[in-house]
Design a protein around this motif. Sequence first.
Motif, PDB file in Angstrom:
ATOM      1  N   LYS B   5      45.987  39.827  45.086  1.00 38.73           N
ATOM      2  CA  LYS B   5      44.981  38.818  44.767  1.00 38.73           C
ATOM      3  C   LYS B   5      45.598  37.574  44.157  1.00 38.73           C
ATOM      4  O   LYS B   5      44.910  36.686  43.712  1.00 38.73           O
ATOM      5  CB  LYS B   5      43.948  39.397  43.805  1.00 38.73           C
ATOM      6  CG  LYS B   5      43.057  40.418  44.478  1.00 38.73           C
ATOM      7  CD  LYS B   5      42.159  41.079  43.482  1.00 38.73           C
ATOM      8  CE  LYS B   5      41.267  42.092  44.173  1.00 38.73           C
ATOM      9  NZ  LYS B   5      40.739  43.045  43.210  1.00 38.73           N
ATOM     10  N   THR B 104      45.078  34.348  39.949  1.00 42.03           N
ATOM     11  CA  THR B 104      44.553  35.434  40.772  1.00 42.03           C
ATOM     12  C   THR B 104      43.093  35.133  41.089  1.00 42.03           C
ATOM     13  O   THR B 104      42.439  34.373  40.362  1.00 42.03           O
ATOM     14  CB  THR B 104      44.610  36.801  40.045  1.00 42.03           C
ATOM     15  OG1 THR B 104      43.948  36.662  38.785  1.00 42.03           O
ATOM     16  CG2 THR B 104      46.030  37.272  39.818  1.00 42.03           C
ATOM     17  N   SER B 106      39.373  37.083  42.388  1.00 37.84           N
ATOM     18  CA  SER B 106      38.649  38.300  42.702  1.00 37.84           C
ATOM     19  C   SER B 106      37.150  38.029  42.644  1.00 37.84           C
ATOM     20  O   SER B 106      36.660  37.446  41.675  1.00 37.84           O
ATOM     21  CB  SER B 106      39.034  39.383  41.687  1.00 37.84           C
ATOM     22  OG  SER B 106      38.181  40.491  41.821  1.00 37.84           O
ATOM     23  N   LYS B 107      36.455  38.397  43.682  1.00 37.42           N
ATOM     24  CA  LYS B 107      34.991  38.256  43.745  1.00 37.42           C
ATOM     25  C   LYS B 107      34.513  36.841  43.411  1.00 37.42           C
ATOM     26  O   LYS B 107      33.536  36.660  42.678  1.00 37.42           O
ATOM     27  CB  LYS B 107      34.315  39.265  42.826  1.00 37.42           C
ATOM     28  CG  LYS B 107      34.591  40.685  43.233  1.00 37.42           C
ATOM     29  CD  LYS B 107      33.867  41.670  42.348  1.00 37.42           C
ATOM     30  CE  LYS B 107      34.337  43.068  42.616  1.00 37.42           C
ATOM     31  NZ  LYS B 107      35.703  43.320  42.105  1.00 37.42           N
TER      32      LYS B 107
END
Lengths: 147, 131
Positions: B5, B104, B106-107
């Motif tokens: 990620k 990073t 994520s979502k």
Amino acid sequence: MAIFRWGMHFDPLAHLRQIQRELDRVSWPWTAGARRIGGGTYPPVNVYESDAEVVVQCEVAGVEPSDLDVSITGETLTVKGIKKPLPREEELNFIRRERGSGEFTRTVVLPNEVDAEKVEANLRDGVMTIRLPKKAAGKPTRVEIKG
Amino acid sequence: MAQDKSVKVKTTVSAAEAAEDAFSPLVDIYEKDDGLVLVADVPGASKGDISVQVDKGVLTLAAEARFDVPGEAYSRTYLSFEPGRFFRAFALSDEIDRDRITATVSKGVLTVELPKAEAARSRKIEIKVLE
């Protein structure tokens, strides 16, 4: 919070919003073009409709699928969820804080009755797309008149 | 499934990023002992759509929100967001070690770690007692 049924493009404040945008452009040229987000009802939703289905999209960045709850009651779609705070948030030394966290509920009155059994919801990169097939238009029921 | 990620952090900005017509993402920034952490909501953007750049002391976040929008056959009954570009820039303090910035995603949430340069970290100074 179901307000009214959608189905027409009528925004009584549309003209005022346009004026506000123009004034913003003149008063704060450095923000011109930068569209502000946040501050409205959370989560933001889009509603699309075709002959066969209704599509509802909402922006839920950072929300886990397990923390989302989508339900349909009659012609009302309800999206509930929790945007979790950052881990050990109370101990963090914030310099800037805009994202917010907590529970949310958003209700959308659907333009049509939908087949609740066939509804599908997908979550990708923080955007949830809910597809709601419309119920096949039933034949008009003939009512027998006695007398 | 272990997914990478991490977002590549570039240390130079190749071309001036057009901020015109972009959304300004909402951010949280907090301080840790060894650095700052910036968290930004970029719904609709995945790893390949995000660029984090540092140039001349300016940290630039740019992301492209791409999500499928129903086609022409669908009426737009109600719209409150749309696919588009996220853009926001921050002036970095000299205390940040620009070569060690990592990011990073994520979502739809971008997290940028901004470590403090060794020299800028607070350190405990021992007090010697002179007899």
